[in-house]
Scaffold this motif. Structure first.
Motif, mmCIF file in Angstrom:
data_model
loop_
_atom_site.group_PDB
_atom_site.id
_atom_site.type_symbol
_atom_site.label_atom_id
_atom_site.label_comp_id
_atom_site.label_asym_id
_atom_site.label_seq_id
_atom_site.Cartn_x
_atom_site.Cartn_y
_atom_site.Cartn_z
ATOM 1 N N LEU A 675 -2.762 51.186 63.068
ATOM 2 C CA LEU A 675 -2.101 52.578 63.009
ATOM 3 C C LEU A 675 -1.468 52.993 61.928
ATOM 4 O O LEU A 675 -1.668 54.333 61.446
ATOM 5 C CB LEU A 675 -0.913 52.529 64.388
ATOM 6 C CG LEU A 675 -1.249 52.683 65.667
ATOM 7 C CD1 LEU A 675 -0.428 52.503 66.686
ATOM 8 C CD2 LEU A 675 -2.396 53.785 65.910
ATOM 9 N N SER A 676 -1.271 51.967 61.101
ATOM 10 C CA SER A 676 -0.520 52.448 59.729
ATOM 11 C C SER A 676 -1.798 53.116 58.680
ATOM 12 O O SER A 676 -1.638 54.021 58.305
ATOM 13 C CB SER A 676 0.135 51.320 59.027
ATOM 14 O OG SER A 676 0.167 51.495 57.906
ATOM 15 N N VAL A 677 -2.830 52.386 59.101
ATOM 16 C CA VAL A 677 -4.053 52.865 58.095
ATOM 17 C C VAL A 677 -4.458 54.493 58.722
ATOM 18 O O VAL A 677 -4.470 55.021 57.760
ATOM 19 C CB VAL A 677 -5.116 52.007 58.307
ATOM 20 C CG1 VAL A 677 -6.355 52.496 57.659
ATOM 21 C CG2 VAL A 677 -4.805 50.602 57.501
ATOM 22 N N GLN A 678 -4.370 54.664 59.837
ATOM 23 C CA GLN A 678 -4.710 55.831 60.531
ATOM 24 C C GLN A 678 -3.715 56.750 60.059
ATOM 25 O O GLN A 678 -4.399 57.860 59.795
ATOM 26 C CB GLN A 678 -4.856 55.533 61.996
ATOM 27 C CG GLN A 678 -6.258 55.125 62.488
ATOM 28 C CD GLN A 678 -6.374 55.003 63.866
ATOM 29 O OE1 GLN A 678 -5.327 55.335 64.535
ATOM 30 N NE2 GLN A 678 -7.443 54.546 64.213
ATOM 31 N N LYS A 679 -2.491 56.338 60.081
ATOM 32 C CA LYS A 679 -1.345 57.411 59.921
ATOM 33 C C LYS A 679 -1.582 57.949 58.320
ATOM 34 O O LYS A 679 -1.690 59.143 58.089
ATOM 35 C CB LYS A 679 0.003 56.777 60.078
ATOM 36 C CG LYS A 679 1.035 57.704 60.275
ATOM 37 C CD LYS A 679 2.421 57.020 60.549
ATOM 38 C CE LYS A 679 3.128 57.963 61.814
ATOM 39 N NZ LYS A 679 4.127 56.737 62.244
ATOM 40 N N SER A 684 -3.310 62.404 54.867
ATOM 41 C CA SER A 684 -3.962 63.085 53.841
ATOM 42 C C SER A 684 -4.843 64.208 54.466
ATOM 43 O O SER A 684 -5.234 65.251 54.001
ATOM 44 C CB SER A 684 -4.999 61.976 53.159
ATOM 45 O OG SER A 684 -5.880 61.579 54.016
ATOM 46 N N GLN A 685 -5.168 63.884 55.734
ATOM 47 C CA GLN A 685 -6.141 64.892 56.419
ATOM 48 C C GLN A 685 -5.159 65.968 56.887
ATOM 49 O O GLN A 685 -5.776 67.330 56.696
ATOM 50 C CB GLN A 685 -6.691 64.208 57.966
ATOM 51 C CG GLN A 685 -7.863 64.980 58.408
ATOM 52 C CD GLN A 685 -8.336 64.142 59.595
ATOM 53 O OE1 GLN A 685 -8.155 63.005 59.563
ATOM 54 N NE2 GLN A 685 -8.713 64.889 60.493
ATOM 55 N N ILE A 686 -4.106 65.792 57.236
ATOM 56 C CA ILE A 686 -3.429 66.845 57.936
ATOM 57 C C ILE A 686 -2.813 67.884 56.567
ATOM 58 O O ILE A 686 -2.742 69.084 56.621
ATOM 59 C CB ILE A 686 -2.264 66.337 58.541
ATOM 60 C CG1 ILE A 686 -1.636 67.838 59.578
ATOM 61 C CG2 ILE A 686 -0.860 65.961 57.549
ATOM 62 C CD1 ILE A 686 -1.257 67.194 61.001
ATOM 63 N N ALA A 852 -5.519 59.615 66.110
ATOM 64 C CA ALA A 852 -6.712 59.029 66.134
ATOM 65 C C ALA A 852 -8.033 59.618 66.187
ATOM 66 O O ALA A 852 -8.076 60.940 66.659
ATOM 67 C CB ALA A 852 -6.976 58.012 67.346
ATOM 68 N N ARG A 853 -8.917 59.406 65.223
ATOM 69 C CA ARG A 853 -10.180 60.336 64.949
ATOM 70 C C ARG A 853 -11.279 59.292 64.840
ATOM 71 O O ARG A 853 -11.180 58.038 64.335
ATOM 72 C CB ARG A 853 -10.230 61.042 63.746
ATOM 73 C CG ARG A 853 -9.094 61.948 63.723
ATOM 74 C CD ARG A 853 -9.156 62.716 62.430
ATOM 75 N NE ARG A 853 -10.536 63.534 62.225
ATOM 76 C CZ ARG A 853 -10.728 64.923 62.432
ATOM 77 N NH1 ARG A 853 -9.715 65.554 62.862
ATOM 78 N NH2 ARG A 853 -11.694 65.261 62.397
ATOM 79 N N LEU A 854 -12.159 59.479 65.901
ATOM 80 C CA LEU A 854 -13.568 58.434 65.702
ATOM 81 C C LEU A 854 -14.226 58.737 64.434
ATOM 82 O O LEU A 854 -14.844 57.754 63.986
ATOM 83 C CB LEU A 854 -14.243 58.558 67.045
ATOM 84 C CG LEU A 854 -13.435 58.183 68.371
ATOM 85 C CD1 LEU A 854 -14.445 58.010 69.398
ATOM 86 C CD2 LEU A 854 -12.621 56.922 68.131
ATOM 87 N N THR A 855 -14.337 59.631 64.018
ATOM 88 C CA THR A 855 -15.114 60.157 62.815
ATOM 89 C C THR A 855 -14.122 60.492 61.776
ATOM 90 O O THR A 855 -13.257 61.227 61.819
ATOM 91 C CB THR A 855 -16.066 61.055 63.049
ATOM 92 O OG1 THR A 855 -15.372 62.203 63.807
ATOM 93 C CG2 THR A 855 -17.310 60.431 63.840
ATOM 94 N N ALA A 863 -6.972 67.800 64.572
ATOM 95 C CA ALA A 863 -6.659 66.671 63.877
ATOM 96 C C ALA A 863 -6.511 65.496 64.592
ATOM 97 O O ALA A 863 -5.480 64.609 64.183
ATOM 98 C CB ALA A 863 -5.058 67.415 63.495
ATOM 99 N N GLY A 864 -7.011 65.019 65.618
ATOM 100 C CA GLY A 864 -6.826 64.087 66.273
ATOM 101 C C GLY A 864 -5.899 63.861 67.215
ATOM 102 O O GLY A 864 -5.153 62.922 67.463
#
Lengths: 912, 77
Positions: A675-679, A684-686, A852-855, A863-864
């Motif tokens: 989760l931390s990695v995803q966050k 950066s995505q947001i 969470a985003r699969l891609t 934004a997942g």
């Protein structure tokens, strides 16, 4: 050849033995001081040779006489021991193992130790051994007297006087080398070495006479076989009952005879020597009996008919002028007799002193000096007791020789002794293999057996009219025919020896078993019996849990008294060394260890090596005041063990629980890291998402600030700015929405609605996503017509999200969507199943998480947060959304209650 | 091990054979003596051959620790 040569030769031989014994003794002492074990003195070879003390003058002279009278029957006396030794690994090994573990000093000690260290049992065995061995010693004295007599036919020689001198000389030798020290192991290097040398002498002598007979007198083996066949007599035929009975008896004798026990168990240095002796000792027996029959036949041929067949070995070479050979034969017979007398008197003296003299003395002292607690110098006492015992035993043997007249066949005397010692057998074997064997059973069995033996064999052996009157012999006591010594219970006509053997051992075993079955063993007895019966299962007796023989409560000052007592037995330096070592082992300074049960056990075993188990036990009991183990102590030990077991079971359960928790923690940790990695990637995505509209807003607003643009352009740019602002707002709305939902602060707008209509609306709304794709929708009409009472707007939002995702991600060529509605009581389940490739297994756990985003691409355009919001909505609606794997595509299941009331909602929130 | 178990029993039975021969006339003392000594020697040879491996086997029994109780699944923590 006359006595003038003979007597110096005999004396010279004895001196030679003295020298051998003292050399061995010195060497052993030197090695001991150098901290080494006397290797050669305690080799398998010396062990095997010392076992040959079985072959006494009975063998040397008597076997030939026996063969002359009864043919091959003499051989049974050697076949029985052969069988026992061939099967060494079961019985003999167990005996030696126990003997070492319990520091056994004699067979009486072994049996008394087994039956709860009972001195009564020890006394019975000792008396039995003395009674049985006395005739045996007499036999040796008789043979020596006979052999002297054979050389001195023309001179006046009193055999009694001569036997007396021999007895005195042997007593001196035994006292010198057998009671030199009070060793904790009760091993006598000097004596054993002398015995081994004597074994060689007697074997060589008999073989020499035999070889001379076969190749000197006769023309080799074939000729001697012919002569044997010619000499065959009717009385040489094998008598079946005697054949079986004597083989059995000899097998028993090799275990129970005190002197055999002494050399086999007490003097044993290493259990592995037994494996060599298992074949070497039978080989010795075979070698020594090889020429018996040829010598007997030659004696019958060459010597006058009235010659004593017991002296053929000696008289045959002498009569035929072979004086040197006769001398060798004399020395062989002399050594056979002396070795037996030495070992037997040593073994008996140990028993007498340990089981009779010392206990008596202790009992007397207890009365005399109760207050002072002083028990005097035990070492001197024990050694004097032994010296005295040796003298008494030899005197008894001499007395038997005188009373019995010294005229009977050697073999029959020996067999009387065999039957006497065989009375120990039931108690011994029962003690080794049967835990139920009890002290009272063993004692009563042995007493009964001993009386039957005395009555039917020992007393009649003196002849009718000496100890038992002729009338009694013929008609029974008081004329009761059933109790005749040679016809018990009306069994008449049986060989007296077999008769006595059958009734004594039979009644003995019967009484032993019956009384054991009906008696209750004491706690000490139980502990001992388990140690004896399970001797092989334990490396050391200390290893058995709960095998303590002493209870726990011991006073501190006892150790001092124990030291005082031990010093009197071991000697001051030895005892202090032992105590100091133990104190160090306990982690204490000084020389006084705590008198723990373990220490008492150890001390008792050390003492037992010197004075026997029963006496050692009695002495310690006297000092510490009889705090023997009781049934309660055994119970306490047992419950302690049970507690420990329970405790360890609990520990095991706890550790399993810990293992489970650790696994859960590990899983949670992995999840957190993902989760931390995803966050991070989401942030950066947001930022990117927010920056894209912001950038265009900024760019277009800058353009607007430029005066040179047309009105048409201005309005177009303003629209772009507005669109981008809306996108920004929507994104921020989503984030806000999610945080509101998560905190459970959302206001639900609960209103009635039809599920079918909600799905219709959702389908319509989602059509705007990638409008180019055409989905084949499969629905089930009737089931959908459910009237709901919930927040229909939010529910529709969930449906739209799922359907939009399907439109975005379903990768099938001809996409399909199955919408399956089921109702189960108050719950509605809606499944959305498409025919794409679904969600990979590793991502299934993540799709409902925020961000969470699969891609990684922006193809989704979101934004997942979609599914995360869906899940929060469903939780707020009292239901759930899950991914259903294995449906042939991506499949989402939405479950929610038909009627959302405050109560179901509260329950649903509480469940989270 | 099993051979060692059988040996004393076999020996005893064979030693009893002369009894049966006597019932049926017998070989005579000389023949029986030859039989018994041959049997005796045979027993000694077999005992000698067995003693070494037997000693080793018994020693192994004594020195080898008893097998640990089987580990339960979940003990790996």
């Amino acid at each position: 050849m006359t006595l003038n040569i003979l007597i110096p030769a005999a004396i010279g031989y004895v001196v030679f033995l003295f020298v051998i014994a003292s050399i061995a003794e010195r060497r052993a002492e030197r090695l001991r001081q150098a901290g080494r074990r006397p290797r050669f003195l305690r080799s398998p070879l010396v062990y095997t040779l010392s076992l040959s003390v079985y072959c006494t003058a009975w063998t040397f002279y008597g076997a030939v006489g026996y063969a002359t009278r009864s043919g091959l029957e003499f051989i049974t006396i050697y076949l029985g021991p052969t069988l026992v030794f061939v099967g060494w690994w079961s019985l003999l090994r167990k005996l030696v193992r126990i003997g070492k573990a319990q520091r056994v000093t004699s067979i009486a000690d072994l049996i008394s130790a087994r039956y709860g260290k009972s001195n009564t049992v020890g006394v019975i065995v000792t008396l039995l051994a003395v009674a049985a061995t006395t005739p045996y010693i007499a036999l040796q004295l008789q043979s020596i007297a006979l052999s002297f007599g054979a050389f001195a036919e023309d001179q006046s020689l009193a055999p009694r006087q001569l036997a007396m001198w021999v007895a005195a000389g042997l007593a001196l030798f035994t006292i010198l080398f057998g009671t030199r020290n009070l060793d904790a192991n009760e091993q006598h290097h000097g004596v054993v070495t002398a015995i081994a040398v004597e074994a060689v002498v007697k074997l060589v002598a008999l073989l020499a006479v035999g070889i001379w007979v076969v190749w000197g007198l006769a023309d080799g083996p074939a000729d001697i076989m012919q002569r044997i066949a010619d000499a065959d007599r009717p009385e040489w035929r094998v008598q079946p009952s005697r054949w079986i009975g004597l083989t059995f008896l000899a097998g028993v004798a090799i275990i129970t005879l005190p002197r055999m026990f002494q050399v086999m168990v007490v003097e044993n240095a290493d259990e592995s020597h037994l494996s060599v002796a298992s074949w070497a000792f039978p080989l010795y027996l075979m070698a020594i009996s090889l020429f018996v029959l040829p010598i007997a036949v030659a004696g019958m041929q060459y010597l006058p008919g009235d010659a004593n067949p017991d002296l053929y070995v000696l008289n045959l070479p002498r009569a035929l002028g072979q004086n040197g050979l006769a001398m060798l034969a004399f020395l062989g017979g002399f050594s056979a007799a002396t070795s037996m007398v030495i070992i037997a008197s040593l073994a008996l003296a140990t028993m007498v002193s340990n089981h009779i003299v010392v206990p008596l003395w202790l009992a007397r002292r207890r009365h005399a000096s109760e207050a002072s607690g002083d028990i005097g110098d035990m070492r001197g006492l024990v050694l004097s007791a032994r010296r005295l015992s040796i003298g008494v035993i030899l005197a008894l043997g001499y007395l038997y020789f005188v009373v019995s007249g010294g005229s009977r066949a050697l073999a029959s005397i020996g067999l009387i002794a065999f039957v006497g010692m065989a009375q120990v057998l039931p108690a011994l074997i029962g003690g080794l293999y049967w835990r139920g064997a009890s002290r009272i059973g063993a004692a009563s069995g042995m007493v009964i057996g001993a009386f039957v033996w005395l009555y039917t064999l020992f007393m009649p052996s003196f002849g009718a009219g000496v100890l038992l009157s002729a009338d009694l012999m013929a008609f029974g006591p008081l004329g009761i025919g059933w109790l005749r010594p040679h016809g018990m219970f009306g069994v008449v006509g049986l060989d007296p020896l077999l008769h006595a053997m059958f009734f004594s051992i039979g009644l003995n075993a019967l009484v032993f078993v019956v009384v054991s079955l009906f008696s209750f063993p004491s706690p000490v007895e139980r502990v001992q019996s388990s140690q004896f019966v399970n001797a092989f299962n334990l490396a050391k007796p200390e290893d058995i849990p709960g095998a303590r023989r002493w209870s726990r409560e011991m006073a501190e000052n006892d150790a001092e008294d124990l030291l005082a007592m031990s010093q009197r037995i071991f000697g001051v330096a030895e005892a202090q060394k032992f105590f100091e070592t133990e104190a160090r082992n306990q982690g204490k300074r000084g020389i006084l260890p705590d008198a723990t049960p373990e220490f008492l056990d150890l001390l008792e075993r050390e003492l037992a090596g010197s004075v026997g188990a029963a006496t050692a036990h009695a002495m310690i009991t006297q000092i510490i005041g009889g705090r023997l183990v009781t049934v309660d102590d055994l119970m306490a030990v047992a419950s302690e063990t049970a507690q420990i077991m329970e405790h360890s079971a609990q520990l095991e359960a706890k550790s399993e629980e810990l293992a489970r928790t650790a696994r859960q923690l590990r899983d949670a940790n992995e999840m957190l890291q993902k989760l931390s990695v995803q966050k991070d990637s989401f942030l950066s995505q947001i930022s990117h998402e927010l920056r894209t509209p912001m950038t265009s807003i900024r760019a277009f607003s800058e353009i607007l600030m430029d005066e040179e643009i047309t009105g048409d352009e201005r309005s177009r740019y303003a629209r772009i700015i507005q669109d981008e602002s809306i996108r920004l707002t929507r994104l921020l709305d989503d984030l806000l929405d999610l945080s509101v939902l998560e905190n459970g602060q959302v206001n639900l707008d609960i209103q009635p609605g039809n599920l079918s209509e909600l799905i219709d609306r959702a389908l319509m709304s989602s059509n705007s996503v990638q409008p180019g794709r055409v989905f084949a929708i499969h629905r089930r009409g009737p089931e959908e017509a459910i009237t709901l009472h919930t927040d229909t707007g939010r529910l529709t939002q969930v449906f739209i999200n799922i359907l939009s995702n399907a439109r975005k991600y379903c990768d099938a060529g001809q996409p399909q969507m199955i919408i399956d509605v089921r109702r189960n009581r108050g719950q509605v389940t809606v499944d959305f199943i498409d025919n794409g490739s679904g969600i990979p297994k590793k991502s299934q756990a993540l799709i409902f998480e925020k961000f969470a985003r699969l891609t990684d691409t922006l193809q989704a355009g979101g934004a997942g947060l979609g599914l995360a919001i869906c899940r929060e909505i469903m939780h707020n609606l009292g239901g759930d959304i899950t991914y259903v794997p294995g449906q042939g595509g991506a499949a989402f299941r939405v479950v929610f209650p038909v009627d959302l009331t405050a109560r179901t909602r509260a329950a649903a929130t509480a469940a989270q | 091990m099993d051979a060692a178990r059988v040996l004393p029993v076999l020996g005893f039975i064979l030693i009893l054979l002369p009894v049966l021969w006597t019932q049926s006339g017998g070989l005579g003392t000389a023949g029986e003596a030859v039989y018994l000594f041959a049997l005796w020697f045979g027993l000694i040879v077999i005992a000698a051959l067995l003693s070494k491996p037997l000693k080793n086997a018994l020693h192994r029994d004594l020195t080898q620790p008893r097998p640990d109780p089987p580990r339960k699944p979940g003990d790996d923590a």
